[in-house]
Structures are given as C-alpha cells and as structure tokens.
Design a protein around this motif. Structure first.
Motif, PDB file in Angstrom:
ATOM      1  N   ILE A  54       0.866  -1.175   0.000  1.00  0.00           N
ATOM      2  CA  ILE A  54       0.000   0.000   0.000  1.00  0.00           C
ATOM      3  C   ILE A  54       0.902   1.224   0.000  1.00  0.00           C
ATOM      4  N   GLU A  55       0.841   2.000  -1.065  1.00  0.00           N
ATOM      5  CA  GLU A  55       1.684   3.187  -1.198  1.00  0.00           C
ATOM      6  C   GLU A  55       0.816   4.433  -1.050  1.00  0.00           C
ATOM      7  N   ILE A  56       1.154   5.264  -0.042  1.00  0.00           N
ATOM      8  CA  ILE A  56       0.380   6.465   0.268  1.00  0.00           C
ATOM      9  C   ILE A  56       1.273   7.680   0.066  1.00  0.00           C
ATOM     10  N   ASN A  57       0.846   8.594  -0.796  1.00  0.00           N
ATOM     11  CA  ASN A  57       1.568   9.847  -1.066  1.00  0.00           C
ATOM     12  C   ASN A  57       0.749  10.995  -0.500  1.00  0.00           C
ATOM     13  N   LEU A  58       1.282  11.643   0.517  1.00  0.00           N
ATOM     14  CA  LEU A  58       0.602  12.735   1.212  1.00  0.00           C
ATOM     15  C   LEU A  58       1.206  14.064   0.785  1.00  0.00           C
ATOM     16  N   LYS A  59       0.346  15.026   0.439  1.00  0.00           N
ATOM     17  CA  LYS A  59       0.780  16.366   0.023  1.00  0.00           C
ATOM     18  C   LYS A  59       0.803  17.277   1.248  1.00  0.00           C
ATOM     19  N   LYS A  60       1.922  17.881   1.542  1.00  0.00           N
ATOM     20  CA  LYS A  60       2.065  18.771   2.690  1.00  0.00           C
ATOM     21  C   LYS A  60       1.392  20.113   2.407  1.00  0.00           C
ATOM     22  N   GLN A  61       0.767  20.686   3.465  1.00  0.00           N
ATOM     23  CA  GLN A  61       0.209  22.025   3.311  1.00  0.00           C
ATOM     24  C   GLN A  61       1.306  23.091   3.244  1.00  0.00           C
ATOM     25  N   GLU A  62       2.354  22.892   4.018  1.00  0.00           N
ATOM     26  CA  GLU A  62       3.494  23.828   4.002  1.00  0.00           C
ATOM     27  C   GLU A  62       4.750  23.055   3.613  1.00  0.00           C
ATOM     28  N   PRO A  63       5.455  23.503   2.597  1.00  0.00           N
ATOM     29  CA  PRO A  63       6.663  22.770   2.178  1.00  0.00           C
ATOM     30  C   PRO A  63       7.796  22.892   3.219  1.00  0.00           C
ATOM     31  N   GLN A  64       8.076  21.784   3.874  1.00  0.00           N
ATOM     32  CA  GLN A  64       9.153  21.720   4.864  1.00  0.00           C
ATOM     33  C   GLN A  64       9.437  20.251   5.171  1.00  0.00           C
ATOM     34  N   LEU A  65      10.549  19.988   5.854  1.00  0.00           N
ATOM     35  CA  LEU A  65      10.915  18.637   6.264  1.00  0.00           C
ATOM     36  C   LEU A  65      10.375  18.362   7.660  1.00  0.00           C
ATOM     37  N   TRP A  66       9.715  17.193   7.797  1.00  0.00           N
ATOM     38  CA  TRP A  66       9.114  16.851   9.080  1.00  0.00           C
ATOM     39  C   TRP A  66      10.120  16.190  10.028  1.00  0.00           C
ATOM     40  N   MET A  67      10.962  15.396   9.465  1.00  0.00           N
ATOM     41  CA  MET A  67      11.932  14.625  10.242  1.00  0.00           C
ATOM     42  C   MET A  67      11.269  13.477  11.013  1.00  0.00           C
ATOM     43  N   GLU A  68      10.047  13.614  11.428  1.00  0.00           N
ATOM     44  CA  GLU A  68       9.295  12.557  12.086  1.00  0.00           C
ATOM     45  C   GLU A  68       7.910  12.482  11.448  1.00  0.00           C
ATOM     46  N   LEU A  69       7.399  11.251  11.239  1.00  0.00           N
ATOM     47  CA  LEU A  69       6.070  11.077  10.632  1.00  0.00           C
ATOM     48  C   LEU A  69       4.970  11.320  11.654  1.00  0.00           C
ATOM     49  N   LYS A  70       5.118  10.780  12.833  1.00  0.00           N
ATOM     50  CA  LYS A  70       4.096  10.883  13.853  1.00  0.00           C
ATOM     51  C   LYS A  70       4.391  12.028  14.801  1.00  0.00           C
ATOM     52  N   SER A  71       3.298  12.583  15.356  1.00  0.00           N
ATOM     53  CA  SER A  71       3.418  13.655  16.332  1.00  0.00           C
ATOM     54  C   SER A  71       3.617  13.062  17.721  1.00  0.00           C
ATOM     55  N   GLU A  72       4.199  13.830  18.622  1.00  0.00           N
ATOM     56  CA  GLU A  72       4.412  13.397  19.991  1.00  0.00           C
ATOM     57  C   GLU A  72       3.102  13.310  20.767  1.00  0.00           C
ATOM     58  N   LEU A  73       2.078  14.027  20.300  1.00  0.00           N
ATOM     59  CA  LEU A  73       0.786  13.989  20.992  1.00  0.00           C
ATOM     60  C   LEU A  73       0.096  12.640  20.833  1.00  0.00           C
ATOM     61  N   GLY A  74       0.494  11.839  19.829  1.00  0.00           N
ATOM     62  CA  GLY A  74      -0.131  10.549  19.614  1.00  0.00           C
ATOM     63  C   GLY A  74       0.171   9.534  20.694  1.00  0.00           C
ATOM     64  N   LYS A  75       1.169   9.797  21.529  1.00  0.00           N
ATOM     65  CA  LYS A  75       1.495   8.860  22.604  1.00  0.00           C
ATOM     66  C   LYS A  75       0.501   8.952  23.751  1.00  0.00           C
ATOM     67  N   ASP A  76      -0.215  10.082  23.855  1.00  0.00           N
ATOM     68  CA  ASP A  76      -1.232  10.238  24.891  1.00  0.00           C
ATOM     69  C   ASP A  76      -2.538   9.635  24.384  1.00  0.00           C
ATOM     70  N   LYS A  77      -3.124   8.703  25.161  1.00  0.00           N
ATOM     71  CA  LYS A  77      -4.326   7.990  24.722  1.00  0.00           C
ATOM     72  C   LYS A  77      -5.526   8.934  24.661  1.00  0.00           C
ATOM     73  N   THR A  78      -5.683   9.791  25.671  1.00  0.00           N
ATOM     74  CA  THR A  78      -6.819  10.718  25.651  1.00  0.00           C
ATOM     75  C   THR A  78      -6.726  11.673  24.472  1.00  0.00           C
ATOM     76  N   MET A  79      -5.544  12.164  24.200  1.00  0.00           N
ATOM     77  CA  MET A  79      -5.359  13.036  23.063  1.00  0.00           C
ATOM     78  C   MET A  79      -5.624  12.297  21.761  1.00  0.00           C
ATOM     79  N   MET A  80      -5.212  11.021  21.718  1.00  0.00           N
ATOM     80  CA  MET A  80      -5.440  10.223  20.509  1.00  0.00           C
ATOM     81  C   MET A  80      -6.932  10.009  20.274  1.00  0.00           C
TER      82      MET A  80
END
Length: 303
Positions: free
Chosen positions: A72-98
């Motif tokens: 499964i190949e997924i190509n995501l278009k960024k809203q702002e052109p920049q390098l993320w360095m990480e795919l996932k956000s740090e907020l995803g580790k919190d279950k309530t936030m997730m």
C-alpha cells in the motif's frame, strides 16, 4: 485485537510530499481501507492496522493511495513545504489526546462529506439551470428564425400581389382605351340604324291605329285575366294501425311463438278447466285472464 504494523512500515519525505509504504502480508487488496484527514491517518486491512497522528497538516484532496504488488503506497501532500523529520506527532502517545483526535477526524470527515454533498447538489442545480437557459435560448433562436422566414415569405407575397395589381391596372386601362374607341364607332352606327328603325316603327303604328279605330270596345279595356290556379283546400289524413295484443313490436322471428300462445289462450278460454263441472256456462268468462285484467283496469278508472 488488531496487529500493529508500525515496525514494518517505511516512509520517506521531500519538501512537498510524504511517501508511506505498508506491506499487505497476503491480505486481499479489496479488504484494505484507508481513512485520512488533515492530521490523522488510519490504514486497516484486518487483522493488521496502522494508525498515526501526523506531525503537520496535509492536503487530503491532492493526496493519493495506490495498492499494487502486495504493498500500500500512500503519497501525502504537505500544506506547508518543509521537512518533518518525524512522521508521527508526539501527541499521539497520549491515549486521551489520541481519542480526541479520532473524534475530531471523524467530525472533519463528516463535515467534508456534507460539504461535498452540498457542492454536488449545487453543481447539479447549476447544470440544470444552465441546461434550461440553453434550451430557452435555442427555442428563442428557432422562433426568431421561423419568424424571419415568415416575414420574408410575407414580403414576397405582398410584393407579388402589388405586381399583380399593377399588371391588372395596366391591362384594364388598355382595355378601356380600346373599348372607348370601339364604342364611339358602334354608337355612331347604332344611332343611324336606330333613327331608321324609329321612322319605320312610327309608320307601322300609324297604320295600326288607323285600322284599329272603331274596333276597340269598353269591355275589352276592363277585361281581367282569370286563368290563375285555384287555392288548395285544407284536409285531414287518417292513419290506422294494425291492432296487436302484445306490447312489443311485431317480429318475424317471434311470430310463430306469438301465434302459438294466442291459440293456446283462445283454447283455454273456450274450454272450461277440469274439475269445474259445477261451474255455470256464464261463469266461464271469469276464468279469462284478459277479461279479468280489463275488468280490474275499469274498476281502478272508476274509483
């Protein structure tokens, strides 16, 4: 309990795009389901699951998903052109936030679906209006073309009538000139012949009057013609209808049955009933149904 495939995933990025590759692991591509919003990504192909709260926002309209060759190949278009360095956000580790982000993603997807439905409806209505306006313009164009053709035909017809009238007037004027010249000659000749005829007629009448003197009597003067047709006299014509026992009109197909019935009724009136030996001969008419009917009708009339 789904099996997470975070370790088996592989992603790369550029200034404008993020590419994510997930293995199907023998699962049919038809069972794969991809759910993506501006901040949330979920790929489900039971029993495997990939879920990520993205670090930055993406454009869902220009992003693409391709399933082929067991991946499964997924190509995501960024809203702002920049390098993320990480795919996932740090907020995803919190279950309530997730959980909160999941609800927000569902609400966002619902709003997007409603917006797309309303846009589709408005587009359909707009297309209908455009179609109606085009049809009206076409009909008006056709009507104008037909009216133009009618007007041209009307002009041609009026022009032809005017030409015909001019020809008739010219021909009639020529005929009048020729007739006037002929009539002058004819009148001159007729005047001469009439004068001669009048002289002859005067001589003839003088001779008649002289010979008829003394022959005319007073009775001849007041004689009246009596050879007129006489006036028609008023008269009456009497119509007689054939008497008939039955109330219905006579028919050839029912004539034999009617005659048979009449003969039976006449026979019954002539012969008394069996067992009526004590009945007097004058009382036999009491058994006649026609006599009884006439008697009853007469009784109702007198009452």
């Amino acid at each position: 309990m789904p099996i997470l495939v975070d370790k088996d995933s592989h992603w790369t990025e550029t200034q404008e795009f993020v590419q994510l590759i997930l293995p199907l692991k023998g699962i049919s591509p038809q069972k794969a389901d991809v759910f993506c919003t501006t901040e949330y990504l979920k790929v489900s192909y039971p029993p495997y699951l990939f879920e990520a709260l993205l670090r930055y926002k993406i454009e869902t309209q220009t992003s693409k998903v391709t399933i082929a060759n067991g991946f499964i190949e997924i190509n995501l278009k960024k809203q702002e052109p920049q390098l993320w360095m990480e795919l996932k956000s740090e907020l995803g580790k919190d279950k309530t936030m997730m959980q909160q982000k999941r609800r927000e993603a569902l609400e966002e997807e619902q709003r997007r679906c409603e917006k797309s439905v309303t846009e589709r409806r408005s587009m359909v209505e707009r297309q209908k209006k455009q179609g109606v306006t085009k049809q009206m313009d076409l009909e008006s164009h056709v009507r104008d073309r037909i009216e133009g053709q009618k007007e041209n035909q009307r002009k041609l017809a009026t022009k032809a009538l005017e030409e015909l009238k001019e020809k008739d007037q010219n021909s009639s004027s020529e005929k009048c000139v020729s007739l006037n010249s002929e009539s002058k000659c004819v009148t001159f000749q007729s005047d001469q012949s009439d004068s001669k005829k009048d002289q002859v007629a005067l001589k003839h009448t003088k001779n008649k009057t002289e010979s008829a003197k003394g022959r005319v009597s007073k009775s001849d003067i007041f004689e009246i013609e009596t050879n007129k047709a006489p006036i028609r006299k008023i008269g009456t014509i009497q119509c007689h209808f054939t008497p008939r026992v039955f109330p219905t009109p006579e028919r050839e197909s029912k004539k034999a049955e009617e005659e048979e019935w009449l003969s039976k009724m006449a026979e019954a009136r002539r012969n008394p009933k069996e067992g009526d030996d004590n009945m007097e001969p004058n009382d036999y008419q009491n058994t006649n149904p026609q006599w009884l009917k006439d008697k009853g009708d007469q009784l109702y009339k007198n009452s």
